[in-house]
Design a protein around this motif. Sequence first.
Motif, PDB file in Angstrom:
ATOM      1  N   ARG A  14       0.817  -1.207   0.000  1.00  0.00           N
ATOM      2  CA  ARG A  14       0.000   0.000   0.000  1.00  0.00           C
ATOM      3  C   ARG A  14       0.858   1.267   0.000  1.00  0.00           C
ATOM      4  O   ARG A  14       0.338   2.374  -0.095  1.00  0.00           O
ATOM      5  CB  ARG A  14      -0.945  -0.004   1.206  1.00  0.00           C
ATOM      6  N   LEU A  15       2.164   1.109   0.096  1.00  0.00           N
ATOM      7  CA  LEU A  15       3.085   2.240  -0.010  1.00  0.00           C
ATOM      8  C   LEU A  15       4.302   1.796  -0.810  1.00  0.00           C
ATOM      9  O   LEU A  15       5.104   0.989  -0.347  1.00  0.00           O
ATOM     10  CB  LEU A  15       3.536   2.722   1.372  1.00  0.00           C
ATOM     11  N   LEU A  16       4.421   2.308  -2.010  1.00  0.00           N
ATOM     12  CA  LEU A  16       5.591   2.052  -2.834  1.00  0.00           C
ATOM     13  C   LEU A  16       6.320   3.374  -3.021  1.00  0.00           C
ATOM     14  O   LEU A  16       5.897   4.229  -3.796  1.00  0.00           O
ATOM     15  CB  LEU A  16       5.179   1.458  -4.186  1.00  0.00           C
ATOM     16  N   VAL A 243      11.355   9.220   9.624  1.00  0.00           N
ATOM     17  CA  VAL A 243       9.931   9.491   9.412  1.00  0.00           C
ATOM     18  C   VAL A 243       9.228   8.171   9.139  1.00  0.00           C
ATOM     19  O   VAL A 243       9.641   7.407   8.249  1.00  0.00           O
ATOM     20  CB  VAL A 243       9.714  10.461   8.232  1.00  0.00           C
ATOM     21  N   HIS A 244       8.171   7.874   9.888  1.00  0.00           N
ATOM     22  CA  HIS A 244       7.397   6.658   9.717  1.00  0.00           C
ATOM     23  C   HIS A 244       6.130   6.960   8.928  1.00  0.00           C
ATOM     24  O   HIS A 244       5.472   7.977   9.189  1.00  0.00           O
ATOM     25  CB  HIS A 244       7.008   6.059  11.069  1.00  0.00           C
ATOM     26  N   CYS A 245       5.785   6.096   7.996  1.00  0.00           N
ATOM     27  CA  CYS A 245       4.524   6.217   7.264  1.00  0.00           C
ATOM     28  C   CYS A 245       3.564   5.151   7.780  1.00  0.00           C
ATOM     29  O   CYS A 245       3.885   3.958   7.785  1.00  0.00           O
ATOM     30  CB  CYS A 245       4.744   6.042   5.763  1.00  0.00           C
ATOM     31  N   ILE A 246       2.391   5.586   8.195  1.00  0.00           N
ATOM     32  CA  ILE A 246       1.438   4.713   8.863  1.00  0.00           C
ATOM     33  C   ILE A 246       0.092   4.774   8.155  1.00  0.00           C
ATOM     34  O   ILE A 246      -0.429   5.852   7.865  1.00  0.00           O
ATOM     35  CB  ILE A 246       1.272   5.133  10.337  1.00  0.00           C
ATOM     36  N   HIS A 247      -0.475   3.601   7.880  1.00  0.00           N
ATOM     37  CA  HIS A 247      -1.814   3.528   7.294  1.00  0.00           C
ATOM     38  C   HIS A 247      -2.847   3.947   8.345  1.00  0.00           C
ATOM     39  O   HIS A 247      -2.605   3.783   9.551  1.00  0.00           O
ATOM     40  CB  HIS A 247      -2.083   2.091   6.823  1.00  0.00           C
ATOM     41  N   PRO A 248      -4.008   4.472   7.937  1.00  0.00           N
ATOM     42  CA  PRO A 248      -5.036   4.815   8.923  1.00  0.00           C
ATOM     43  C   PRO A 248      -5.467   3.654   9.814  1.00  0.00           C
ATOM     44  O   PRO A 248      -5.996   3.886  10.906  1.00  0.00           O
ATOM     45  CB  PRO A 248      -6.206   5.309   8.050  1.00  0.00           C
ATOM     46  N   ASP A 249      -5.224   2.406   9.377  1.00  0.00           N
ATOM     47  CA  ASP A 249      -5.555   1.268  10.235  1.00  0.00           C
ATOM     48  C   ASP A 249      -4.440   0.954  11.225  1.00  0.00           C
ATOM     49  O   ASP A 249      -4.549   0.020  12.021  1.00  0.00           O
ATOM     50  CB  ASP A 249      -5.893   0.031   9.406  1.00  0.00           C
ATOM     51  N   GLY A 250      -3.353   1.744  11.196  1.00  0.00           N
ATOM     52  CA  GLY A 250      -2.273   1.576  12.153  1.00  0.00           C
ATOM     53  C   GLY A 250      -1.071   0.802  11.656  1.00  0.00           C
ATOM     54  O   GLY A 250      -0.054   0.735  12.347  1.00  0.00           O
ATOM     55  N   THR A 251      -1.135   0.224  10.461  1.00  0.00           N
ATOM     56  CA  THR A 251      -0.025  -0.548   9.923  1.00  0.00           C
ATOM     57  C   THR A 251       1.152   0.359   9.575  1.00  0.00           C
ATOM     58  O   THR A 251       0.969   1.394   8.925  1.00  0.00           O
ATOM     59  CB  THR A 251      -0.462  -1.311   8.658  1.00  0.00           C
ATOM     60  N   GLY A 254       6.090   2.082   5.982  1.00  0.00           N
ATOM     61  CA  GLY A 254       7.434   2.360   5.502  1.00  0.00           C
ATOM     62  C   GLY A 254       8.136   3.367   6.382  1.00  0.00           C
ATOM     63  O   GLY A 254       7.555   3.929   7.323  1.00  0.00           O
ATOM     64  N   LYS A 255       9.427   3.593   6.071  1.00  0.00           N
ATOM     65  CA  LYS A 255      10.241   4.538   6.826  1.00  0.00           C
ATOM     66  C   LYS A 255      11.188   5.273   5.893  1.00  0.00           C
ATOM     67  O   LYS A 255      11.637   4.730   4.884  1.00  0.00           O
ATOM     68  CB  LYS A 255      11.089   3.822   7.884  1.00  0.00           C
ATOM     69  N   ILE A 256      11.493   6.492   6.267  1.00  0.00           N
ATOM     70  CA  ILE A 256      12.569   7.262   5.643  1.00  0.00           C
ATOM     71  C   ILE A 256      13.613   7.517   6.724  1.00  0.00           C
ATOM     72  O   ILE A 256      13.320   8.159   7.737  1.00  0.00           O
ATOM     73  CB  ILE A 256      12.062   8.594   5.072  1.00  0.00           C
TER      74      ILE A 256
END
Length: 301
Positions: A14-16, A243-251, A254-256
């Motif tokens: 869900r994050l590329l 920086v953390h990327c988080i889905h609205p469901d909490g998953t 990814g990270k930078i």
Amino acid sequence: MDVIPTKVESFDERLLIFGDDLLERLHTGNKWTEGPAYVPAGRYLLFSDIPNDRVLRWDETTGHVGVFRAPADYANGRTLDAQGRVITCEQGTRRVVRTEHDGSTTVLADRVDGKRFNSPNDVVVADDGSVWFTDPPYGILSDYEGVRAESEIGACHVYRVDPATGDVRVVADDFERPNGLAFSPDGTRLYVVDTRRNHIRAFEVDGEKLRGGEEIARCTAGQFDGIRLDEQGRIWAAAGDGVHCIHPDGTLLGKIGVPEVVSNVCFGGPKRNRLFITATTSVYSLLFNVNGARPVYARVR
């Protein structure tokens, strides 16, 4: 400007993430950078250097960094309203202010029920023009990031300022250290960080009130701080390792990686696909394939 290799990771389809694999360090030499806000009308970024009591301005067209305001009342987080005016949390004066187009300052909130706030930290604006902000005690704990003082409220809350009346009301009162906050792209959810509990909570926005408030994510490296959303509704959160990327469901999607502890983020640039990152002594940016959520000044007409 320095160019620094970084580790960009995607853990979920869900994050590329693709784009630059290099961080641009736009400025360094600060004590604690915070409060990034991109001003599209001038193509510049404002950010705070809190202990040095100044606000700096980075110009996107020239790369020049200069002092925008000093002293700056230990300014922390900021955002823009629907008219493109800058709204700022001042830890020194313990208030939230708006800078008008002529440079004058309007105080939006400096107390509730006759009591001064602790030290307003971060701020967002809703589609209806209301101003929502968090109020932890970081600016009154010592003279390092503000002015040492006792809390008059005795607690740390999330507040809403009514756009018509200016009334200030508590909208969430069960936080230990409320910090970063951001609306979902459609304005129906408000995400709020509690740094001491080290999690992000999600509230349903019901007009002037909030409902729910369940925990959706816990930080796996350091502590969560500032947050912003992209146009897909994903949360980009400041953390100890980047920086953390988080889905609205909490998953965790990814990270930078960033070589310093990150305090806050914002999207900017002409296409909102440049992520600006304030991290301890420096400000970084990354140009990539993610676009930030349309800000309130681009939605409200």
